[in-house]
Structures are given as C-alpha cells and as structure tokens.
Design a protein around this motif. Structure first.
Motif, PDB file in Angstrom:
ATOM      1  N   HIS A  31      -0.102   2.058   0.142  1.00 18.85           N
ATOM      2  CA  HIS A  31       0.259   3.253  -0.570  1.00 18.85           C
ATOM      3  C   HIS A  31       0.413   3.093  -2.274  1.00 18.85           C
ATOM      4  CE1 HIS A  31       5.178   2.622  -0.127  1.00 18.85           C
ATOM      5  NE2 HIS A  31       4.569   1.481  -0.384  1.00 18.85           N
ATOM      6  N   ASP A  32       0.490   1.599  -2.551  1.00 20.01           N
ATOM      7  CA  ASP A  32       0.385   1.286  -3.895  1.00 20.01           C
ATOM      8  C   ASP A  32      -1.038   1.397  -4.142  1.00 20.01           C
ATOM      9  OD1 ASP A  32      -0.011  -0.140  -6.213  1.00 20.01           O
ATOM     10  OD2 ASP A  32       1.899  -1.139  -5.733  1.00 20.01           O
ATOM     11  N   VAL A  33      -1.360   2.571  -5.056  1.00 18.04           N
ATOM     12  CA  VAL A  33      -2.741   2.743  -5.305  1.00 18.04           C
ATOM     13  C   VAL A  33      -3.479   1.639  -6.073  1.00 18.04           C
ATOM     14  CG1 VAL A  33      -2.592   5.258  -5.125  1.00 18.04           C
ATOM     15  CG2 VAL A  33      -2.108   4.355  -7.520  1.00 18.04           C
ATOM     16  N   VAL A  34      -2.674   0.911  -6.907  1.00 16.43           N
ATOM     17  CA  VAL A  34      -3.315  -0.023  -7.657  1.00 16.43           C
ATOM     18  C   VAL A  34      -3.588  -1.217  -6.777  1.00 16.43           C
ATOM     19  CG1 VAL A  34      -2.843  -1.865  -9.553  1.00 16.43           C
ATOM     20  CG2 VAL A  34      -1.792   0.451  -9.700  1.00 16.43           C
ATOM     21  N   LEU A  35      -2.630  -1.734  -5.856  1.00 19.82           N
ATOM     22  CA  LEU A  35      -3.129  -2.672  -4.986  1.00 19.82           C
ATOM     23  C   LEU A  35      -4.232  -2.197  -4.008  1.00 19.82           C
ATOM     24  CD1 LEU A  35       0.428  -3.893  -3.476  1.00 19.82           C
ATOM     25  CD2 LEU A  35      -1.178  -4.915  -4.990  1.00 19.82           C
ATOM     26  N   ALA A  36      -4.342  -1.098  -3.574  1.00 19.60           N
ATOM     27  CA  ALA A  36      -5.300  -0.411  -2.740  1.00 19.60           C
ATOM     28  C   ALA A  36      -6.674  -0.710  -3.521  1.00 19.60           C
ATOM     29  CB  ALA A  36      -5.183   0.864  -2.248  1.00 19.60           C
ATOM     30  N   ARG A  37      -6.628  -0.310  -4.753  1.00 18.02           N
ATOM     31  CA  ARG A  37      -7.997  -0.226  -5.276  1.00 18.02           C
ATOM     32  C   ARG A  37      -8.500  -1.660  -5.705  1.00 18.02           C
ATOM     33  NH1 ARG A  37      -6.492   2.634 -10.038  1.00 18.02           N
ATOM     34  NH2 ARG A  37      -6.320   0.797 -11.224  1.00 18.02           N
ATOM     35  N   ARG A  38      -7.612  -2.579  -5.920  1.00 16.81           N
ATOM     36  CA  ARG A  38      -7.988  -3.989  -6.069  1.00 16.81           C
ATOM     37  C   ARG A  38      -8.571  -4.499  -4.729  1.00 16.81           C
ATOM     38  NH1 ARG A  38      -2.949  -5.873  -9.270  1.00 16.81           N
ATOM     39  NH2 ARG A  38      -3.627  -5.335 -11.499  1.00 16.81           N
ATOM     40  N   ALA A  39      -7.690  -4.162  -3.421  1.00 10.80           N
ATOM     41  CA  ALA A  39      -8.060  -4.623  -2.090  1.00 10.80           C
ATOM     42  C   ALA A  39      -9.570  -4.003  -2.052  1.00 10.80           C
ATOM     43  CB  ALA A  39      -6.978  -4.258  -1.213  1.00 10.80           C
ATOM     44  N   ALA A  40      -9.739  -2.885  -2.199  1.00  7.97           N
ATOM     45  CA  ALA A  40     -11.007  -2.371  -1.932  1.00  7.97           C
ATOM     46  C   ALA A  40     -12.162  -3.026  -2.431  1.00  7.97           C
ATOM     47  CB  ALA A  40     -11.253  -0.837  -2.467  1.00  7.97           C
ATOM     48  N   GLY A  41     -11.956  -3.302  -3.659  1.00  5.47           N
ATOM     49  CA  GLY A  41     -12.874  -4.212  -4.455  1.00  5.47           C
ATOM     50  C   GLY A  41     -13.441  -5.286  -3.590  1.00  5.47           C
ATOM     51  N   LEU A  42     -12.574  -6.187  -2.951  1.00 11.34           N
ATOM     52  CA  LEU A  42     -12.890  -7.185  -2.245  1.00 11.34           C
ATOM     53  C   LEU A  42     -13.655  -6.877  -0.987  1.00 11.34           C
ATOM     54  CD1 LEU A  42      -9.406  -8.747  -1.747  1.00 11.34           C
ATOM     55  CD2 LEU A  42     -11.156  -9.751  -3.218  1.00 11.34           C
ATOM     56  N   PHE A  43     -13.873  -5.778  -0.468  1.00 12.50           N
ATOM     57  CA  PHE A  43     -14.571  -5.285   0.659  1.00 12.50           C
ATOM     58  C   PHE A  43     -15.808  -4.286   0.207  1.00 12.50           C
ATOM     59  CE2 PHE A  43     -10.453  -6.559   2.017  1.00 12.50           C
ATOM     60  CZ  PHE A  43     -10.666  -7.845   2.856  1.00 12.50           C
ATOM     61  N   ALA A  44     -16.143  -4.145  -0.848  1.00 10.20           N
ATOM     62  CA  ALA A  44     -16.964  -2.910  -1.442  1.00 10.20           C
ATOM     63  C   ALA A  44     -18.365  -3.264  -0.961  1.00 10.20           C
ATOM     64  CB  ALA A  44     -16.902  -2.988  -2.962  1.00 10.20           C
ATOM     65  N   ASP A  45     -18.849  -4.534  -0.450  1.00 11.49           N
ATOM     66  CA  ASP A  45     -20.074  -4.918   0.168  1.00 11.49           C
ATOM     67  C   ASP A  45     -20.211  -4.767   1.627  1.00 11.49           C
ATOM     68  OD1 ASP A  45     -18.240  -7.022   0.728  1.00 11.49           O
ATOM     69  OD2 ASP A  45     -19.860  -8.678   0.618  1.00 11.49           O
ATOM     70  N   ASP A  46     -19.210  -4.329   2.389  1.00 10.81           N
ATOM     71  CA  ASP A  46     -19.063  -4.374   3.746  1.00 10.81           C
ATOM     72  C   ASP A  46     -18.819  -2.885   4.007  1.00 10.81           C
ATOM     73  OD1 ASP A  46     -18.689  -4.390   6.298  1.00 10.81           O
ATOM     74  OD2 ASP A  46     -18.263  -6.688   6.374  1.00 10.81           O
ATOM     75  N   ASP A  47     -19.765  -1.973   4.675  1.00 11.95           N
ATOM     76  CA  ASP A  47     -19.342  -0.579   5.120  1.00 11.95           C
ATOM     77  C   ASP A  47     -18.510  -0.447   6.365  1.00 11.95           C
ATOM     78  OD1 ASP A  47     -21.443  -1.008   6.736  1.00 11.95           O
ATOM     79  OD2 ASP A  47     -22.855   0.599   5.925  1.00 11.95           O
ATOM     80  N   ARG A  48     -18.274  -1.724   6.900  1.00 10.82           N
ATOM     81  CA  ARG A  48     -17.431  -1.629   8.111  1.00 10.82           C
ATOM     82  C   ARG A  48     -16.190  -1.498   7.827  1.00 10.82           C
ATOM     83  NH1 ARG A  48     -18.521  -7.306  10.749  1.00 10.82           N
ATOM     84  NH2 ARG A  48     -18.447  -7.708   8.292  1.00 10.82           N
ATOM     85  N   VAL A  49     -15.708  -1.791   6.452  1.00 10.59           N
ATOM     86  CA  VAL A  49     -14.195  -1.881   5.890  1.00 10.59           C
ATOM     87  C   VAL A  49     -14.048  -0.529   5.274  1.00 10.59           C
ATOM     88  CG1 VAL A  49     -12.429  -3.186   4.935  1.00 10.59           C
ATOM     89  CG2 VAL A  49     -14.350  -4.381   6.002  1.00 10.59           C
ATOM     90  N   HIS A  50     -12.761  -0.146   5.460  1.00 17.01           N
ATOM     91  CA  HIS A  50     -12.352   1.129   4.364  1.00 17.01           C
ATOM     92  C   HIS A  50     -10.841   0.903   4.327  1.00 17.01           C
ATOM     93  CE1 HIS A  50     -15.948   3.277   5.304  1.00 17.01           C
ATOM     94  NE2 HIS A  50     -15.608   3.308   6.420  1.00 17.01           N
ATOM     95  N   VAL A  51     -10.775   1.001   2.840  1.00 19.65           N
ATOM     96  CA  VAL A  51      -9.179   0.868   2.303  1.00 19.65           C
ATOM     97  C   VAL A  51      -8.802   2.055   1.880  1.00 19.65           C
ATOM     98  CG1 VAL A  51      -7.735  -0.471   0.833  1.00 19.65           C
ATOM     99  CG2 VAL A  51      -9.726  -1.429   1.606  1.00 19.65           C
TER     100      VAL A  51
END
Ligand SMILES: C[S@@+](CC[C@H](N)C(=O)[O-])C[C@H]1O[C@@H](n2cnc3c(N)ncnc32)[C@H](O)[C@@H]1O
Length: 188
Positions: A75-95
């Motif tokens: 629910h912390d959008v800043v944390l969520a956005r940063r974490a999403a960047g770590l998995f941006a290369d893998d479409d099995r993962v959704h943040v």
C-alpha cells in the motif's frame, strides 16, 4: 540457485531496502522457506501481502516455476513502484500498489505469504483465500515453550487462531533460535 547462496535478485532487493531505509524485509531463513514453498507449487498462483522493498518477493521468485504466477501488494506506492522495477523483466510477476485486498481477484492461492495486511486484520479471510492444499506462511513470531503459545506474558490469540484453524494443517517452525514462522496447508 541452491544451498546457502543468496539469489542475485534478493541481493538487489536488499540493496533497494537499504537505500530506502526499509528495515522490515524478511530474513534469509524465511526467504529460503518462501523459495521452498514456491518451488513446491510449480504451476502455482503465489501471493504476498506487503511487498516492502521486494526481498520476500525475490525469494519467492527464486523458486517460481515457469508457469507459475506471483502477485504481491503493497500500500505504500513509492515502495510498490520501486519493487515493481526489480521484476519488470518477468511477466510472471505483478506488483500491485494498494491494499492487500487487491490480491483477492487472483485467489485462490497455492502459496500465500501474508506479511502486510490480512494477517491481523482479517485472518479468517486469509484462510478463505487459500486453494485446497495451498500453503500459508506467516513469519515474525517469537518461539514460546507454552501451549497455547504466549507472547509478552499473554496468550498469543492470533498465532493460536492459525495453529488451530479447522481448515488448516498448521505448525510452527523455528526460523532462527529466536524467531518462528507458522506454516499451514489448507485442507482439501
Ligand atoms: C513486514 S513488511 C513486508 C516485508 C516483505 N514482505 C519482505 O518479506 O521483505 C510489511 C509491509 O506491508 C505493508 N502493508 C501494511 N499493511 C498493508 C495493507 N493493508 N496492504 C498492503 N500492504 C500493507 C507495509 O507498508 C510494509 O511495507
């Protein structure tokens, strides 16, 4: 990736946590349990509430099967956005940026690491969201020699709820000498 090596994506997430001053990431001991659970469900729907900086997500990812899916909500959008960047290369993962209840649209879960939202505020719903045979993992408990378990001199009602839930086969395991996790499997 085997044994005690730490997967590169976990290292990247730990670095992101350190840069953000985020101190609530899961330990490597819990991380290895998460990897085991994800690996046990190679076609699984895997979920995490409370992404934080993505350390737990990265451990789950390290055990993720090629046809599995991993969804995590923060629910912390800043944390969520940063974490999403770590998995941006893998479409099995959704943040997902938002409340843990956003996860419900992906249920039932074959693995649910309930680590931020749900664990305390709606434990019955947490159990409901598991698929038959689905694994629930809850960390950050303090080992207790008593039954029912006690914390700070009081019966730990929450831990007891999960350990005695009629829809779960659950147990408590030591993750370190001073910390424990509850692991449960949803009855068929
Ligand atoms: C213990 S930390 C998560 C650590 C992470 N799972 C890991 O293993 O590295 C808990 C996280 O849950 C988030 N959180 C708390 N309540 C939430 C809610 N209702 N919905 C989504 N995220 C929540 C917090 O912002 C925090 O980042």
């Amino acid at each position: 990736m085997t044994g005690r090596a730490v997967p590169p994506r976990v290292v990247a997430a730990q670095c992101a946590a350190s840069e953000a001053g985020f101190t609530k990431s899961c330990t490597p001991e819990v991380g290895r349990l998460l990897r085991l659970a994800a690996a046990a469900k190679p076609h699984g729907i895997i979920a995490e509430s409370g992404t934080g900086s993505g350390v737990g997500t990265a451990w789950l990812h390290s055990g993720l099967g090629s046809r599995a899916r991993l969804t995590t909500a923060e629910h912390d959008v800043v944390l969520a956005r940063r974490a999403a960047g770590l998995f941006a290369d893998d479409d099995r993962v959704h943040v997902l940026a938002g409340d843990w209840r956003l996860l419900e649209q992906h249920a039932p879960f074959d693995v649910f690491f309930c680590d931020g939202g749900g664990k305390r505020d709606d434990p019955e719903r947490v159990v409901d969201l598991l698929a038959p045979g689905g694994l629930l993992i809850l960390d950050d408990f303090t080992p207790s020699p008593h039954w029912p378990p006690r914390f700070d001199g009081e019966v730990d009602e929450l831990r007891t709820f999960y350990l005695t839930h009629p829809s779960l086969d659950a147990t408590e395991i030591l993750t370190t000498p001073v910390s424990s996790a509850v692991v449960g499997a949803r009855r068929l």
